[in-house]
Design a protein around this motif. Sequence first.
Motif, PDB file in Angstrom:
ATOM      1  N   LYS A   5       0.820  -1.210   0.000  1.00  0.00           N
ATOM      2  CA  LYS A   5       0.000   0.000   0.000  1.00  0.00           C
ATOM      3  C   LYS A   5       0.853   1.259   0.000  1.00  0.00           C
ATOM      4  O   LYS A   5       0.562   2.232  -0.700  1.00  0.00           O
ATOM      5  CB  LYS A   5      -0.935  -0.007   1.213  1.00  0.00           C
ATOM      6  CG  LYS A   5      -1.945   1.141   1.199  1.00  0.00           C
ATOM      7  CD  LYS A   5      -2.813   1.124   2.434  1.00  0.00           C
ATOM      8  CE  LYS A   5      -2.001   1.478   3.671  1.00  0.00           C
ATOM      9  NZ  LYS A   5      -2.859   1.670   4.859  1.00  0.00           N
ATOM     10  N   ASP A   6       1.936   1.266   0.788  1.00  0.00           N
ATOM     11  CA  ASP A   6       2.789   2.451   0.872  1.00  0.00           C
ATOM     12  C   ASP A   6       3.409   2.780  -0.485  1.00  0.00           C
ATOM     13  O   ASP A   6       3.529   3.958  -0.860  1.00  0.00           O
ATOM     14  CB  ASP A   6       3.895   2.245   1.911  1.00  0.00           C
ATOM     15  CG  ASP A   6       3.347   2.177   3.330  1.00  0.00           C
ATOM     16  OD1 ASP A   6       2.202   2.627   3.540  1.00  0.00           O
ATOM     17  OD2 ASP A   6       4.060   1.664   4.216  1.00  0.00           O
ATOM     18  N   THR A   7       3.806   1.737  -1.221  1.00  0.00           N
ATOM     19  CA  THR A   7       4.384   1.952  -2.549  1.00  0.00           C
ATOM     20  C   THR A   7       3.349   2.530  -3.500  1.00  0.00           C
ATOM     21  O   THR A   7       3.628   3.473  -4.244  1.00  0.00           O
ATOM     22  CB  THR A   7       4.928   0.626  -3.122  1.00  0.00           C
ATOM     23  OG1 THR A   7       5.961   0.124  -2.267  1.00  0.00           O
ATOM     24  CG2 THR A   7       5.496   0.824  -4.524  1.00  0.00           C
ATOM     25  N   LEU A   8       2.140   1.968  -3.466  1.00  0.00           N
ATOM     26  CA  LEU A   8       1.070   2.442  -4.353  1.00  0.00           C
ATOM     27  C   LEU A   8       0.775   3.925  -4.131  1.00  0.00           C
ATOM     28  O   LEU A   8       0.838   4.726  -5.069  1.00  0.00           O
ATOM     29  CB  LEU A   8      -0.196   1.615  -4.130  1.00  0.00           C
ATOM     30  CG  LEU A   8      -1.469   2.156  -4.799  1.00  0.00           C
ATOM     31  CD1 LEU A   8      -1.343   2.132  -6.316  1.00  0.00           C
ATOM     32  CD2 LEU A   8      -2.699   1.368  -4.338  1.00  0.00           C
ATOM     33  N   PHE A   9       0.447   4.300  -2.887  1.00  0.00           N
ATOM     34  CA  PHE A   9       0.055   5.682  -2.635  1.00  0.00           C
ATOM     35  C   PHE A   9       1.244   6.640  -2.716  1.00  0.00           C
ATOM     36  O   PHE A   9       1.086   7.805  -3.104  1.00  0.00           O
ATOM     37  CB  PHE A   9      -0.646   5.787  -1.284  1.00  0.00           C
ATOM     38  CG  PHE A   9      -2.036   5.229  -1.300  1.00  0.00           C
ATOM     39  CD1 PHE A   9      -3.055   5.893  -1.972  1.00  0.00           C
ATOM     40  CD2 PHE A   9      -2.333   4.035  -0.672  1.00  0.00           C
ATOM     41  CE1 PHE A   9      -4.341   5.392  -2.007  1.00  0.00           C
ATOM     42  CE2 PHE A   9      -3.620   3.520  -0.700  1.00  0.00           C
ATOM     43  CZ  PHE A   9      -4.624   4.198  -1.371  1.00  0.00           C
ATOM     44  N   ALA A  28     -11.599  12.566  -8.229  1.00  0.00           N
ATOM     45  CA  ALA A  28     -12.862  12.603  -8.974  1.00  0.00           C
ATOM     46  C   ALA A  28     -12.773  11.747 -10.236  1.00  0.00           C
ATOM     47  O   ALA A  28     -13.720  11.010 -10.564  1.00  0.00           O
ATOM     48  CB  ALA A  28     -13.200  14.050  -9.339  1.00  0.00           C
ATOM     49  N   ASP A  29     -11.650  11.809 -10.941  1.00  0.00           N
ATOM     50  CA  ASP A  29     -11.479  11.040 -12.177  1.00  0.00           C
ATOM     51  C   ASP A  29     -11.426   9.537 -11.918  1.00  0.00           C
ATOM     52  O   ASP A  29     -11.809   8.735 -12.779  1.00  0.00           O
ATOM     53  CB  ASP A  29     -10.207  11.479 -12.899  1.00  0.00           C
ATOM     54  CG  ASP A  29     -10.319  12.896 -13.461  1.00  0.00           C
ATOM     55  OD1 ASP A  29     -11.464  13.364 -13.630  1.00  0.00           O
ATOM     56  OD2 ASP A  29      -9.269  13.521 -13.717  1.00  0.00           O
ATOM     57  N   ALA A  56      -6.133   4.570 -11.885  1.00  0.00           N
ATOM     58  CA  ALA A  56      -4.994   5.403 -11.486  1.00  0.00           C
ATOM     59  C   ALA A  56      -3.824   5.210 -12.444  1.00  0.00           C
ATOM     60  O   ALA A  56      -3.176   6.180 -12.855  1.00  0.00           O
ATOM     61  CB  ALA A  56      -4.579   5.068 -10.058  1.00  0.00           C
ATOM     62  N   ALA A  57      -3.536   3.951 -12.795  1.00  0.00           N
ATOM     63  CA  ALA A  57      -2.440   3.671 -13.724  1.00  0.00           C
ATOM     64  C   ALA A  57      -2.706   4.301 -15.087  1.00  0.00           C
ATOM     65  O   ALA A  57      -1.797   4.839 -15.727  1.00  0.00           O
ATOM     66  CB  ALA A  57      -2.259   2.162 -13.863  1.00  0.00           C
ATOM     67  N   GLU A  58      -3.961   4.252 -15.516  1.00  0.00           N
ATOM     68  CA  GLU A  58      -4.324   4.836 -16.820  1.00  0.00           C
ATOM     69  C   GLU A  58      -4.131   6.355 -16.806  1.00  0.00           C
ATOM     70  O   GLU A  58      -3.548   6.928 -17.729  1.00  0.00           O
ATOM     71  CB  GLU A  58      -5.773   4.487 -17.145  1.00  0.00           C
ATOM     72  CG  GLU A  58      -6.272   5.093 -18.451  1.00  0.00           C
ATOM     73  CD  GLU A  58      -7.746   4.828 -18.684  1.00  0.00           C
ATOM     74  OE1 GLU A  58      -8.334   5.511 -19.556  1.00  0.00           O
ATOM     75  OE2 GLU A  58      -8.320   3.965 -17.988  1.00  0.00           O
ATOM     76  N   LEU A  60      -2.300   8.202 -14.805  1.00  0.00           N
ATOM     77  CA  LEU A  60      -0.906   8.591 -14.563  1.00  0.00           C
ATOM     78  C   LEU A  60       0.040   8.083 -15.644  1.00  0.00           C
ATOM     79  O   LEU A  60       1.248   8.325 -15.579  1.00  0.00           O
ATOM     80  CB  LEU A  60      -0.452   8.082 -13.193  1.00  0.00           C
ATOM     81  CG  LEU A  60      -1.220   8.673 -11.999  1.00  0.00           C
ATOM     82  CD1 LEU A  60      -0.861   7.943 -10.718  1.00  0.00           C
ATOM     83  CD2 LEU A  60      -0.941  10.164 -11.870  1.00  0.00           C
ATOM     84  N   ASN A  61      -0.519   7.343 -16.618  1.00  0.00           N
ATOM     85  CA  ASN A  61       0.261   6.830 -17.755  1.00  0.00           C
ATOM     86  C   ASN A  61       1.443   5.978 -17.290  1.00  0.00           C
ATOM     87  O   ASN A  61       2.598   6.201 -17.662  1.00  0.00           O
ATOM     88  CB  ASN A  61       0.763   7.977 -18.629  1.00  0.00           C
ATOM     89  CG  ASN A  61       1.304   7.494 -19.963  1.00  0.00           C
ATOM     90  OD1 ASN A  61       0.867   6.466 -20.487  1.00  0.00           O
ATOM     91  ND2 ASN A  61       2.254   8.218 -20.524  1.00  0.00           N
ATOM     92  N   VAL A  62       1.126   4.997 -16.444  1.00  0.00           N
ATOM     93  CA  VAL A  62       2.149   4.097 -15.927  1.00  0.00           C
ATOM     94  C   VAL A  62       1.547   2.701 -15.850  1.00  0.00           C
ATOM     95  O   VAL A  62       0.328   2.549 -15.728  1.00  0.00           O
ATOM     96  CB  VAL A  62       2.634   4.581 -14.534  1.00  0.00           C
ATOM     97  CG1 VAL A  62       1.530   4.477 -13.505  1.00  0.00           C
ATOM     98  CG2 VAL A  62       3.856   3.821 -14.073  1.00  0.00           C
ATOM     99  N   SER A  63       2.382   1.669 -15.956  1.00  0.00           N
ATOM    100  CA  SER A  63       1.870   0.307 -15.899  1.00  0.00           C
ATOM    101  C   SER A  63       1.471  -0.073 -14.481  1.00  0.00           C
ATOM    102  O   SER A  63       1.939   0.518 -13.500  1.00  0.00           O
ATOM    103  CB  SER A  63       2.922  -0.680 -16.416  1.00  0.00           C
ATOM    104  OG  SER A  63       3.980  -0.817 -15.485  1.00  0.00           O
ATOM    105  N   LEU A  64       0.616  -1.078 -14.371  1.00  0.00           N
ATOM    106  CA  LEU A  64       0.213  -1.577 -13.050  1.00  0.00           C
ATOM    107  C   LEU A  64       1.415  -2.100 -12.277  1.00  0.00           C
ATOM    108  O   LEU A  64       1.537  -1.876 -11.073  1.00  0.00           O
ATOM    109  CB  LEU A  64      -0.833  -2.682 -13.206  1.00  0.00           C
ATOM    110  CG  LEU A  64      -2.232  -2.256 -13.659  1.00  0.00           C
ATOM    111  CD1 LEU A  64      -3.091  -3.480 -13.927  1.00  0.00           C
ATOM    112  CD2 LEU A  64      -2.888  -1.373 -12.606  1.00  0.00           C
ATOM    113  N   ASP A  65       2.293  -2.807 -12.972  1.00  0.00           N
ATOM    114  CA  ASP A  65       3.466  -3.378 -12.310  1.00  0.00           C
ATOM    115  C   ASP A  65       4.361  -2.286 -11.730  1.00  0.00           C
ATOM    116  O   ASP A  65       4.884  -2.414 -10.625  1.00  0.00           O
ATOM    117  CB  ASP A  65       4.265  -4.239 -13.288  1.00  0.00           C
ATOM    118  CG  ASP A  65       3.487  -5.464 -13.730  1.00  0.00           C
ATOM    119  OD1 ASP A  65       2.921  -6.132 -12.866  1.00  0.00           O
ATOM    120  OD2 ASP A  65       3.443  -5.735 -14.935  1.00  0.00           O
TER     121      ASP A  65
END
Length: 258
Positions: A5-9, A28-29, A56-58, A60-65
């Motif tokens: 969780k800490d890495t994600l946020f 909101a998005d 969120a990944a979409e 922020l234009n970053v992969s899930l991994d």
Amino acid sequence: MEFKKDTLFGNIIFLLKEQGKRIGEFEADTGVSPGYISRASKEGNAKPGIDFIMKAAEILNVSLDTLLGTDISELTPTEKYLVSFLKKLENDTNNDKLDWQVETADYLNHELDTDMDGDCCHPLFELERDKSGYLTEVRNLIFSSRSYGNSTHIAGKCFNHKLKDSSIYIMYITTNDAISKKQDEHSIEIWICKNRGANRFLCSTKETPVISGIIENLYSAISEDTRHPKIPKDIKAIIDSFMKGDDSNSYDIDALPF
């Protein structure tokens, strides 16, 4: 993948600041309530849903991994540069924009040969030399990797793609010792081979562990891509003409002199 969780946020907040986006608009998005990120990042049992993570990944234009498994804020400028390059390779591969060539492990380990002058045509292989730098009596061809040196064994399919004035090689390798001891040890190395110049090591899962997941994802994407048929551009042009109803010959019969 283990959820952190800490890495994600931490990544979300870092990328929002880096991209100049507001947290409120982002919430909101992604369809969550105002203040969600602050609350969820502090609550010990909070675990965001997969829909939020994917959105969120979409945005922020970053992969899930990358979002879940890489602490982006800790990357050096060079590592961030590599990540952007590798992710473009992966995205272009998934969108069928790149033409990857395949070299099998058997070919590279056993069938690769030298030309009439004794030189190897493969840019990453060379004739084996002893510790003094002299050619060995048995002229074996070897790939001296950054991960395992001269004790490198090709463990899986290797891929290459032509870039401007160079080629990129992605090598799936292990050690001769790992083969003999039946150990599950491997590395994926990426090299840039210039058409006129020395080869340059770029990164690997062993030498650059902080982005190893991104390297592995790229290799997997290429492996999947090369399983599907490819149509050369010149052949595709012929097929496209036929599909549009233009299947006539390029010459004018009425203009022939007979």
